[in-house]
Design a protein around this motif. Structure first.
Motif, PDB file in Angstrom:
ATOM      1  N   ARG A   1       0.784  -1.275  -0.291  1.00  0.00           N
ATOM      2  CA  ARG A   1      -0.120   0.298   0.264  1.00  0.00           C
ATOM      3  C   ARG A   1       1.191   1.017   0.185  1.00  0.00           C
ATOM      4  NH1 ARG A   1      -5.722  -0.172   1.096  1.00  0.00           N
ATOM      5  NH2 ARG A   1      -5.229   2.003   2.412  1.00  0.00           N
ATOM      6  N   LEU A   2       0.601   1.831  -1.077  1.00  0.00           N
ATOM      7  CA  LEU A   2       1.001   3.505  -0.775  1.00  0.00           C
ATOM      8  C   LEU A   2       0.597   4.620  -0.120  1.00  0.00           C
ATOM      9  CD1 LEU A   2       1.146   3.640  -5.199  1.00  0.00           C
ATOM     10  CD2 LEU A   2       2.841   2.776  -3.157  1.00  0.00           C
ATOM     11  N   ASP A   3      -0.277   4.680   1.472  1.00  0.00           N
ATOM     12  CA  ASP A   3      -0.124   5.952   1.786  1.00  0.00           C
ATOM     13  C   ASP A   3       0.339   6.181   2.661  1.00  0.00           C
ATOM     14  OD1 ASP A   3      -1.920   3.417   1.948  1.00  0.00           O
ATOM     15  OD2 ASP A   3      -3.674   3.779   2.974  1.00  0.00           O
ATOM     16  N   ASN A   4       1.719   5.257   2.792  1.00  0.00           N
ATOM     17  CA  ASN A   4       2.597   6.301   4.064  1.00  0.00           C
ATOM     18  C   ASN A   4       3.670   6.939   3.377  1.00  0.00           C
ATOM     19  OD1 ASN A   4       1.255   6.833   5.533  1.00  0.00           O
ATOM     20  ND2 ASN A   4       1.299   3.920   6.804  1.00  0.00           N
ATOM     21  N   VAL A   5       3.945   5.836   1.542  1.00  0.00           N
ATOM     22  CA  VAL A   5       5.032   6.805   1.027  1.00  0.00           C
ATOM     23  C   VAL A   5       5.299   8.168   0.515  1.00  0.00           C
ATOM     24  CG1 VAL A   5       6.312   5.865  -2.041  1.00  0.00           C
ATOM     25  CG2 VAL A   5       4.088   4.432  -0.111  1.00  0.00           C
ATOM     26  N   ARG A   6       6.234   8.734   1.885  1.00  0.00           N
ATOM     27  CA  ARG A   6       6.759  10.149   1.156  1.00  0.00           C
ATOM     28  C   ARG A   6       7.705  10.706   0.351  1.00  0.00           C
ATOM     29  NH1 ARG A   6       9.698  11.404   7.715  1.00  0.00           N
ATOM     30  NH2 ARG A   6       8.126  10.972   7.982  1.00  0.00           N
ATOM     31  N   THR A   7       7.123  11.340  -0.706  1.00  0.00           N
ATOM     32  CA  THR A   7       7.641  12.183  -1.982  1.00  0.00           C
ATOM     33  C   THR A   7       7.026  11.412  -3.398  1.00  0.00           C
ATOM     34  OG1 THR A   7       9.681  11.143  -1.191  1.00  0.00           O
ATOM     35  CG2 THR A   7       9.275  13.260  -0.741  1.00  0.00           C
ATOM     36  N   ILE A   8       5.728  11.168  -3.044  1.00  0.00           N
ATOM     37  CA  ILE A   8       5.867   9.979  -4.304  1.00  0.00           C
ATOM     38  C   ILE A   8       5.265  10.551  -5.442  1.00  0.00           C
ATOM     39  CG2 ILE A   8       2.706   9.864  -3.508  1.00  0.00           C
ATOM     40  CD1 ILE A   8       2.996   6.928  -4.664  1.00  0.00           C
ATOM     41  N   GLY A   9       5.025  11.601  -4.817  1.00  0.00           N
ATOM     42  CA  GLY A   9       4.069  12.734  -6.274  1.00  0.00           C
ATOM     43  C   GLY A   9       5.804  13.208  -7.255  1.00  0.00           C
ATOM     44  N   ARG A  10       6.840  13.240  -6.381  1.00  0.00           N
ATOM     45  CA  ARG A  10       7.934  13.170  -7.060  1.00  0.00           C
ATOM     46  C   ARG A  10       8.459  12.162  -7.670  1.00  0.00           C
ATOM     47  NH1 ARG A  10       8.842  16.839  -2.633  1.00  0.00           N
ATOM     48  NH2 ARG A  10       9.879  15.772  -1.914  1.00  0.00           N
ATOM     49  N   GLN A  11       8.233  11.247  -7.649  1.00  0.00           N
ATOM     50  CA  GLN A  11       9.149   9.772  -7.810  1.00  0.00           C
ATOM     51  C   GLN A  11       8.224   9.707  -9.080  1.00  0.00           C
ATOM     52  OE1 GLN A  11       9.283   6.576  -4.783  1.00  0.00           O
ATOM     53  NE2 GLN A  11       9.365   7.745  -3.239  1.00  0.00           N
ATOM     54  N   ILE A  12       6.759   9.427  -8.909  1.00  0.00           N
ATOM     55  CA  ILE A  12       6.191   9.275 -10.780  1.00  0.00           C
ATOM     56  C   ILE A  12       6.156  10.175 -11.473  1.00  0.00           C
ATOM     57  CG2 ILE A  12       3.305   8.960 -11.018  1.00  0.00           C
ATOM     58  CD1 ILE A  12       5.090   6.974  -9.200  1.00  0.00           C
ATOM     59  N   ALA A  13       6.168  11.538 -11.195  1.00  0.00           N
ATOM     60  CA  ALA A  13       6.522  12.820 -11.961  1.00  0.00           C
ATOM     61  C   ALA A  13       7.635  12.562 -13.301  1.00  0.00           C
ATOM     62  CB  ALA A  13       6.307  13.886 -11.087  1.00  0.00           C
ATOM     63  N   TYR A  14       8.656  11.803 -11.789  1.00  0.00           N
ATOM     64  CA  TYR A  14      10.037  11.800 -12.498  1.00  0.00           C
ATOM     65  C   TYR A  14       9.825  10.475 -13.835  1.00  0.00           C
ATOM     66  CZ  TYR A  14      14.966  10.011 -13.307  1.00  0.00           C
ATOM     67  OH  TYR A  14      16.437   9.453 -14.021  1.00  0.00           O
ATOM     68  N   ILE A  15       9.028   9.243 -12.980  1.00  0.00           N
ATOM     69  CA  ILE A  15       9.005   8.060 -14.107  1.00  0.00           C
ATOM     70  C   ILE A  15       8.326   8.487 -15.345  1.00  0.00           C
ATOM     71  CG2 ILE A  15       8.650   6.092 -14.299  1.00  0.00           C
ATOM     72  CD1 ILE A  15       8.996   5.933 -11.055  1.00  0.00           C
ATOM     73  N   PHE A  16       7.595   9.503 -14.916  1.00  0.00           N
ATOM     74  CA  PHE A  16       6.624   9.293 -16.187  1.00  0.00           C
ATOM     75  C   PHE A  16       7.567  10.399 -16.858  1.00  0.00           C
ATOM     76  CE2 PHE A  16       2.786   6.950 -14.295  1.00  0.00           C
ATOM     77  CZ  PHE A  16       2.394   7.646 -14.967  1.00  0.00           C
ATOM     78  N   GLN A  17       7.890  11.562 -16.698  1.00  0.00           N
ATOM     79  CA  GLN A  17       8.779  12.033 -17.688  1.00  0.00           C
ATOM     80  C   GLN A  17      10.067  11.357 -17.974  1.00  0.00           C
ATOM     81  OE1 GLN A  17      10.087  15.378 -15.112  1.00  0.00           O
ATOM     82  NE2 GLN A  17       8.222  16.500 -15.098  1.00  0.00           N
ATOM     83  N   ARG A  18      10.398  10.492 -17.600  1.00  0.00           N
ATOM     84  CA  ARG A  18      11.416   9.759 -18.123  1.00  0.00           C
ATOM     85  C   ARG A  18      11.170   9.059 -19.301  1.00  0.00           C
ATOM     86  NH1 ARG A  18      16.227   6.138 -16.602  1.00  0.00           N
ATOM     87  NH2 ARG A  18      16.841   5.697 -18.384  1.00  0.00           N
ATOM     88  N   ILE A  19       9.977   7.597 -18.852  1.00  0.00           N
ATOM     89  CA  ILE A  19       9.215   6.805 -19.643  1.00  0.00           C
ATOM     90  C   ILE A  19       9.055   8.554 -21.162  1.00  0.00           C
ATOM     91  CG2 ILE A  19       7.248   5.991 -21.139  1.00  0.00           C
ATOM     92  CD1 ILE A  19       6.872   4.952 -17.433  1.00  0.00           C
ATOM     93  N   GLY A  20       8.132   8.663 -21.241  1.00  0.00           N
ATOM     94  CA  GLY A  20       7.824   9.646 -22.293  1.00  0.00           C
ATOM     95  C   GLY A  20       9.673  10.928 -23.371  1.00  0.00           C
ATOM     96  N   ASN A  21      10.184  10.870 -22.152  1.00  0.00           N
ATOM     97  CA  ASN A  21      11.414  11.388 -22.719  1.00  0.00           C
ATOM     98  C   ASN A  21      12.082  10.234 -24.147  1.00  0.00           C
ATOM     99  OD1 ASN A  21      11.560  14.048 -21.555  1.00  0.00           O
ATOM    100  ND2 ASN A  21      12.380  13.861 -20.103  1.00  0.00           N
ATOM    101  N   GLU A  22      11.987   8.807 -23.208  1.00  0.00           N
ATOM    102  CA  GLU A  22      12.865   7.730 -23.893  1.00  0.00           C
ATOM    103  C   GLU A  22      11.488   7.592 -25.273  1.00  0.00           C
ATOM    104  OE1 GLU A  22      15.464   6.633 -23.363  1.00  0.00           O
ATOM    105  OE2 GLU A  22      15.915   7.194 -20.879  1.00  0.00           O
TER     106      GLU A  22
ATOM    107  N   LYS B   1      -2.098  18.290 -13.120  1.00  0.00           N
ATOM    108  CA  LYS B   1      -1.733  17.022 -13.236  1.00  0.00           C
ATOM    109  C   LYS B   1      -2.559  16.595 -12.098  1.00  0.00           C
ATOM    110  CE  LYS B   1      -0.386  16.944 -17.369  1.00  0.00           C
ATOM    111  NZ  LYS B   1      -0.796  18.181 -18.129  1.00  0.00           N
ATOM    112  N   VAL B   2      -2.545  15.687 -11.883  1.00  0.00           N
ATOM    113  CA  VAL B   2      -3.249  14.383 -10.300  1.00  0.00           C
ATOM    114  C   VAL B   2      -2.736  13.245 -10.586  1.00  0.00           C
ATOM    115  CG1 VAL B   2      -5.555  16.391  -9.949  1.00  0.00           C
ATOM    116  CG2 VAL B   2      -5.417  14.519 -11.324  1.00  0.00           C
ATOM    117  N   LEU B   3      -2.196  13.026  -9.032  1.00  0.00           N
ATOM    118  CA  LEU B   3      -1.857  11.163  -8.770  1.00  0.00           C
ATOM    119  C   LEU B   3      -3.561  10.874  -8.697  1.00  0.00           C
ATOM    120  CD1 LEU B   3       0.814  11.616  -6.101  1.00  0.00           C
ATOM    121  CD2 LEU B   3       0.568  11.718  -8.832  1.00  0.00           C
ATOM    122  N   GLN B   4      -3.480   9.677  -9.049  1.00  0.00           N
ATOM    123  CA  GLN B   4      -5.162   9.090  -8.712  1.00  0.00           C
ATOM    124  C   GLN B   4      -3.763   8.135  -8.104  1.00  0.00           C
ATOM    125  OE1 GLN B   4      -8.639   9.559  -9.789  1.00  0.00           O
ATOM    126  NE2 GLN B   4      -8.486   8.372  -8.160  1.00  0.00           N
TER     127      GLN B   4
END
Length: 261
Positions: free
Chosen positions: A134-155, A210-213
């Motif tokens: 469960r991701l309830d208590n994962v800190r800085t998750i927004g930045r992690q997810i944004a980085y991953i999506f941006q990396r995928i888009g760039n690749e 953009k929103v995290l879902q």
């Protein structure tokens, strides 16, 4: 008891004049703004990890800019079991149904919601979000997810398709297994996406709105745009077409890194 294990489950959907969010096991079949009629039939086995009870939910909200649902707002969903053991799919039975409509309600409402369960019998077992933390208590998750999506888009924009295909391979294997398809279907899916992206599509920058879902009881996460569609998009300026690449990320138990599930 259902002896035949070659079962194929299909959602028959009609919805109009609402935002419809229809889920199995808290992962969307559709999540869409509908200012016109939608009628469709969609397979849902890829949202069923194994035999047993499956959660089914439907949520209906007003269209953007509206406070209450219009009287004509409606969403009707029926889950059917088909037999896939022969040469063609044969309808067997309805296993679950939900009908939500604003018609004839005395008090105007801003949301309709229904939650049910149904028993599914499938011939496979896959692992998508069931073994994720469960991701309830994962800190800085927004930045992690944004980085991953941006990396995928760039690749993808750099046409480094192998990077992307490696990321989604386990997901695609699970989806093909659940839909009773051979793994050669993965090649077809990959080739189709690459062919599209090579046909004049450019990465749309992920800026603002953009929103995290979270999905699957907070075991999966994605990024959506304001229109509820995937935030990772490629546009063809000449044709006006848009490709949205929907990815759900999760962290498997015993691991620390996000992966596509």
């Amino acid at each position: 008891m259902i002896l035949n294990s070659d079962n194929y489950y299909v959602a028959k959907i009609f919805a109009t004049q609402c935002i419809a969010d229809i889920r199995i096991n808290d992962v969307p079949i559709i999540r869409q703004i509908l200012d016109c009629d939608l009628t469709c039939e969609l397979p849902v086995n890829y949202l069923i990890e194994k035999s047993g009870l499956q959660k089914f939910s439907v949520e209906v909200k007003p269209l953007p800019g509206q406070i209450k649902l219009e009287e004509v707002a409606k969403c009707e969903v029926e889950i059917w079991r088909y037999d896939d053991s022969g040469n063609e799919l044969m309808p067997i039975e309805s296993v679950c149904k939900s009908v939500l409509e604003a018609k004839d309600r005395v008090i105007p409402i801003d949301v309709l919601y229904d939650r049910k369960e149904f028993l599914a019998h499938v011939s496979y077992e896959i692992s998508r979000w069931g073994d994720c933390i469960r991701l309830d208590n994962v800190r800085t998750i927004g930045r992690q997810i944004a980085y991953i999506f941006q990396r995928i888009g760039n690749e993808l924009s750099a046409k480094n398709y192998d990077y992307y295909l490696d990321l989604v391979r386990n997901r695609d294997v699970n989806i093909c297994k659940s839909l009773l398809l051979g793994e050669e279907e993965i090649e077809k899916r990959s080739e189709s996406l690459i062919e599209l992206l090579n046909d004049g599509f450019e990465l749309v920058p992920m800026k603002g709105g953009k929103v995290l879902q979270y999905f699957a009881d907070n075991r999966g996460v994605t990024v959506l745009d304001h229109d509820l569609k995937p935030a990772l998009r490629f546009a063809n300026e000449e044709s006006g077409e848009m490709i949205g690449i929907e990815l759900i990320l999760g962290i498997k138990k015993g691991k620390t890194e996000f992966e596509v599930i």
